[in-house]
Write a protein that holds these residues in place. Structure first.
Motif, mmCIF file in Angstrom:
data_model
loop_
_atom_site.group_PDB
_atom_site.id
_atom_site.type_symbol
_atom_site.label_atom_id
_atom_site.label_comp_id
_atom_site.label_asym_id
_atom_site.label_seq_id
_atom_site.Cartn_x
_atom_site.Cartn_y
_atom_site.Cartn_z
ATOM 1 N N LEU A 76 0.511 -1.025 -0.183
ATOM 2 C CA LEU A 76 0.243 -0.137 -0.066
ATOM 3 C C LEU A 76 0.990 0.909 -0.194
ATOM 4 C CD1 LEU A 76 -2.760 -0.907 2.328
ATOM 5 C CD2 LEU A 76 -3.153 -1.292 0.035
ATOM 6 N N GLY A 77 1.987 0.975 0.899
ATOM 7 C CA GLY A 77 3.427 2.352 0.399
ATOM 8 C C GLY A 77 2.725 2.924 1.965
ATOM 9 N N ASP A 78 1.582 3.855 2.210
ATOM 10 C CA ASP A 78 1.741 4.861 2.850
ATOM 11 C C ASP A 78 1.306 4.410 4.189
ATOM 12 O OD1 ASP A 78 0.675 8.096 3.519
ATOM 13 O OD2 ASP A 78 -0.837 7.231 4.401
ATOM 14 N N ALA A 79 1.879 4.703 5.340
ATOM 15 C CA ALA A 79 1.995 3.618 6.494
ATOM 16 C C ALA A 79 -0.082 4.387 6.747
ATOM 17 C CB ALA A 79 2.416 4.685 7.126
ATOM 18 N N LYS A 80 -0.431 5.472 6.942
ATOM 19 C CA LYS A 80 -1.990 5.370 7.299
ATOM 20 C C LYS A 80 -2.689 4.501 6.291
ATOM 21 C CE LYS A 80 -4.656 9.761 8.892
ATOM 22 N NZ LYS A 80 -6.109 9.005 8.090
ATOM 23 N N MET A 110 -11.206 -3.052 7.102
ATOM 24 C CA MET A 110 -11.437 -4.803 6.819
ATOM 25 C C MET A 110 -12.112 -5.633 8.017
ATOM 26 S SD MET A 110 -9.793 -6.133 3.632
ATOM 27 C CE MET A 110 -10.255 -7.253 4.234
ATOM 28 N N LEU A 111 -11.619 -4.946 9.350
ATOM 29 C CA LEU A 111 -12.309 -5.753 10.757
ATOM 30 C C LEU A 111 -13.573 -5.315 11.443
ATOM 31 C CD1 LEU A 111 -11.271 -7.152 13.531
ATOM 32 C CD2 LEU A 111 -10.840 -4.446 14.598
ATOM 33 N N GLU A 112 -13.931 -4.260 10.135
ATOM 34 C CA GLU A 112 -14.937 -3.490 9.978
ATOM 35 C C GLU A 112 -15.955 -4.091 8.888
ATOM 36 O OE1 GLU A 112 -15.126 0.379 10.761
ATOM 37 O OE2 GLU A 112 -15.539 0.476 8.712
ATOM 38 N N LEU A 113 -15.629 -5.168 8.483
ATOM 39 C CA LEU A 113 -16.366 -6.195 6.982
ATOM 40 C C LEU A 113 -15.617 -7.711 7.802
ATOM 41 C CD1 LEU A 113 -14.818 -4.322 3.923
ATOM 42 C CD2 LEU A 113 -16.952 -4.278 4.872
ATOM 43 N N GLY A 114 -15.589 -8.000 9.320
ATOM 44 C CA GLY A 114 -14.999 -9.278 9.320
ATOM 45 C C GLY A 114 -14.058 -10.187 8.909
ATOM 46 N N VAL A 115 -12.264 -9.366 8.800
ATOM 47 C CA VAL A 115 -11.489 -9.842 8.516
ATOM 48 C C VAL A 115 -10.071 -9.076 9.348
ATOM 49 C CG1 VAL A 115 -10.047 -10.136 6.501
ATOM 50 C CG2 VAL A 115 -11.913 -10.271 6.230
ATOM 51 N N TYR A 116 -10.037 -10.098 10.043
ATOM 52 C CA TYR A 116 -8.378 -9.336 11.341
ATOM 53 C C TYR A 116 -7.470 -9.203 10.023
ATOM 54 C CZ TYR A 116 -5.802 -8.576 15.133
ATOM 55 O OH TYR A 116 -4.591 -8.156 15.966
ATOM 56 N N VAL A 117 -6.653 -7.948 9.537
ATOM 57 C CA VAL A 117 -5.516 -8.208 8.943
ATOM 58 C C VAL A 117 -4.543 -6.835 10.282
ATOM 59 C CG1 VAL A 117 -6.272 -9.165 7.005
ATOM 60 C CG2 VAL A 117 -6.176 -6.995 7.940
ATOM 61 N N ILE A 118 -3.796 -6.788 9.317
ATOM 62 C CA ILE A 118 -2.578 -5.655 10.522
ATOM 63 C C ILE A 118 -2.495 -4.636 9.532
ATOM 64 C CG2 ILE A 118 -0.619 -5.225 12.135
ATOM 65 C CD1 ILE A 118 -3.705 -6.468 13.219
ATOM 66 N N GLY A 119 -2.007 -3.607 9.351
ATOM 67 C CA GLY A 119 -1.178 -2.893 8.411
ATOM 68 C C GLY A 119 0.419 -2.853 9.296
ATOM 69 N N PHE A 120 1.779 -2.798 8.657
ATOM 70 C CA PHE A 120 2.788 -2.610 9.046
ATOM 71 C C PHE A 120 3.605 -1.602 7.819
ATOM 72 C CE2 PHE A 120 1.583 -7.134 9.777
ATOM 73 C CZ PHE A 120 2.794 -7.347 10.714
ATOM 74 N N SER A 121 4.181 -0.970 9.018
ATOM 75 C CA SER A 121 4.663 0.437 8.404
ATOM 76 C C SER A 121 5.632 0.469 9.039
ATOM 77 C CB SER A 121 3.852 0.937 8.836
ATOM 78 O OG SER A 121 3.333 1.942 10.207
ATOM 79 N N PHE A 122 6.501 1.504 8.797
ATOM 80 C CA PHE A 122 7.675 1.830 9.482
ATOM 81 C C PHE A 122 7.677 2.105 11.405
ATOM 82 C CE2 PHE A 122 11.475 4.626 11.553
ATOM 83 C CZ PHE A 122 12.617 4.562 10.986
ATOM 84 N N PRO A 123 8.853 1.371 11.918
ATOM 85 C CA PRO A 123 10.385 0.594 11.980
ATOM 86 C C PRO A 123 9.701 -0.944 11.278
ATOM 87 C CG PRO A 123 10.046 1.100 13.975
ATOM 88 C CD PRO A 123 8.265 1.585 13.995
ATOM 89 N N VAL A 124 9.352 -1.430 11.060
ATOM 90 C CA VAL A 124 8.950 -2.826 11.278
ATOM 91 C C VAL A 124 8.940 -3.092 10.120
ATOM 92 C CG1 VAL A 124 7.456 -4.624 10.834
ATOM 93 C CG2 VAL A 124 7.034 -3.034 12.788
ATOM 94 N N VAL A 125 8.481 -1.860 8.698
ATOM 95 C CA VAL A 125 8.592 -2.126 7.064
ATOM 96 C C VAL A 125 9.936 -0.697 6.917
ATOM 97 C CG1 VAL A 125 7.673 -4.109 6.592
ATOM 98 C CG2 VAL A 125 7.037 -1.270 6.295
ATOM 99 N N ALA A 139 4.938 0.373 3.628
ATOM 100 C CA ALA A 139 3.609 0.049 4.516
ATOM 101 C C ALA A 139 2.576 -1.011 3.279
ATOM 102 C CB ALA A 139 3.142 1.191 5.169
ATOM 103 N N ARG A 140 2.487 -2.447 4.116
ATOM 104 C CA ARG A 140 1.654 -2.969 3.720
ATOM 105 C C ARG A 140 0.547 -3.677 4.599
ATOM 106 N NH1 ARG A 140 6.717 -5.729 3.043
ATOM 107 N NH2 ARG A 140 7.931 -3.869 1.968
ATOM 108 N N ILE A 141 -0.436 -4.722 4.290
ATOM 109 C CA ILE A 141 -0.949 -5.709 4.749
ATOM 110 C C ILE A 141 -0.294 -6.440 4.457
ATOM 111 C CG2 ILE A 141 -3.185 -6.393 5.422
ATOM 112 C CD1 ILE A 141 -3.449 -4.061 6.144
ATOM 113 N N ARG A 142 0.703 -7.537 5.817
ATOM 114 C CA ARG A 142 1.271 -8.751 5.403
ATOM 115 C C ARG A 142 -0.134 -9.714 5.556
ATOM 116 N NH1 ARG A 142 5.431 -11.014 9.126
ATOM 117 N NH2 ARG A 142 3.682 -11.647 10.905
ATOM 118 N N THR A 143 -0.750 -9.858 4.724
ATOM 119 C CA THR A 143 -1.360 -11.746 4.937
ATOM 120 C C THR A 143 -0.675 -12.530 4.582
ATOM 121 O OG1 THR A 143 -1.819 -11.764 2.665
ATOM 122 C CG2 THR A 143 -3.097 -10.406 3.797
#
Length: 400
Positions: free
Chosen positions: A335-339, A348-363, A368-372
């Motif tokens: 996705l590129g952008d952290a926000k 995604m959580l509102e839509l019923g799927v639990y994922v996490i956004g990864f941003s600096f300093p992790v990447v 920035a990305r959603i690491r599925t």
């Protein structure tokens, strides 16, 4: 220290937290009210889970759970001691033998965490006379382990064999006694699998050792899930790994190596010498997970895992998302952008799927990305539902 000085310190901490939040880099913790699995309970409702390291789906497996309970009933909650004092139980030796045999090594040393394994491997084995050539995308635990060692340090760009050879040449020119190439077997933020065939060839050419962190490979990559080196059909000198991902999902780490190397690490590795022994429940659960992974059921789970990964990759690409290429069940949605990554995860959580956004300093910044992450426990229907939710959120947020 005066009260005013204390106030300045706490004001600085508050300002730093505010700055992190303003940049969209705050990493919220969401409380889960169920076992780990393809469906989990969050905020009072069931949602699909697509971000756990639960590759074989064993973290919530009842057999693995009961094996941990039985071990605790026999051995208690813990040893209240480090290994060399009075903390070595029979079950620790059983687990060391089981993981060494499974992965094809002479011996194993256990740690309270895989982070400790990577933090403890270099300093006891290498000195200022030696050199460590480390992949630039290596896990933070390898980086910290290298920092603790006095060996000369060299870095090579990920998957760039020309750069690796240049660093090996430089290390030899600088008079290194021993050279060790350190790499993730599979890179946790990208899903790239290390080019260990090429690395093995260069290691042989320049007389170097190879250390592989297989936390994101043990249990499901290569024949019988032995790891990235089995996937690449090569031998390596040291493998570090974890029981916190495919092999039960609990915690704890290990180093597999030749028996003399393990013997020396047990005498000198500080995270081993100064940390309590691995909890019996973790040992029991891990032993059962290894039994499953090493057998025919493990073969079936691995086949399902990679079928799930292929289905998700194909559908997400067709929907218009940008994915990191590869075959690994780690599938980052770029996705590129952290926000934007945080907003996507929240929607995604509102839509019923639990994922996490990864941003600096992790990447790195700007990546920035959603690491599925796929699991063998996911069904095709759950994967299709996740893709549908991504498509809805992606259109709403202007990603696709």
């Amino acid at each position: 220290m005066t009260q005013n000085t204390n106030s300045v310190f706490y004001d600085r901490i508050s300002a730093e937290l505010a700055d992190i939040d303003a940049q969209g880099l705050t990493k919220p913790e969401r409380v889960i009210a169920s076992r780990q699995g393809p469906v989990i309970s969050v905020n009072g409702r069931d949602v699909l889970n697509f971000c756990a390291n639960n590759y074989l789906g064993l973290a919530g497996d009842e057999r693995v759970t009961q094996a941990g309970i039985k071990a605790m009933e026999k051995w208690g909650a813990g040893t209240a001691s480090v290994r060399f004092i009075c903390g070595t139980l029979e079950i620790h030796k059983e687990l060391e033998r089981a993981i060494a045999d499974y992965l094809g090594f002479e011996d194993t040393i256990l740690f309270a965490a895989a982070f400790d394994a990577n933090g403890g491997i270099f300093e006891p084995l290498f000195t200022e006379a030696d050199a460590i050539v480390s992949d630039s995308l290596n896990h933070a635990s390898i980086i910290d382990g290298v920092r603790l060692c006095k060996a000369k340090r060299y870095r090579f760009a990920t998957s760039d064999m020309a750069d690796l050879e240049a660093q090996l040449k430089q290390a030899r020119a600088d008079g290194a006694r021993e050279i060790i190439i350190a790499t993730d077997g599979a890179f946790s933020m990208d899903g790239y699998i290390a080019k260990l065939k090429d690395i093995r060839a260069l290691a042989d050419q320049y007389g170097a050792l190879i250390m592989v962190d297989d936390c994101h490979a043990t249990g499901f990559l290569g024949e019988k899930g032995r790891g990235s080196y089995a996937w690449n059909e090569v031998e390596v000198d040291f493998v570090t790994g974890t029981f916190g991902k495919a092999l039960g999902g609990a915690m704890g780490g290990f180093i597999c190596a030749k028996a003399d190397v393990v013997a020396l690490l047990k005498q000198r590795a500080r995270p081993y010498l100064f940390s309590n022994a691995l909890a019996p429940a973790v040992c029991g659960s891990s032993l059962e997970a290894i039994r499953i992974a090493a057998g025919e059921e493990g073969d079936a789970l691995r086949a399902q895992l990679f079928a799930n990964a292929a289905r998700f990759r194909s559908a997400m690409t067709a929907a218009g998302f940008t994915l990191q290429p590869g075959e690994h069940p780690i599938i980052p949605v770029m996705l590129g952008d952290a926000k934007l990554a945080q907003d996507m995860a929240a929607r995604m959580l509102e839509l019923g799927v639990y994922v996490i956004g990864f941003s600096f300093p992790v990447v790195p910044r700007g990546q920035a990305r959603i690491r599925t992450q796929m699991s063998a426990a996911h069904t095709f229907e759950q994967i299709d539902a996740a893709v549908a939710a991504f498509t809805t959120a992606g259109k709403e947020l202007g990603v696709i």
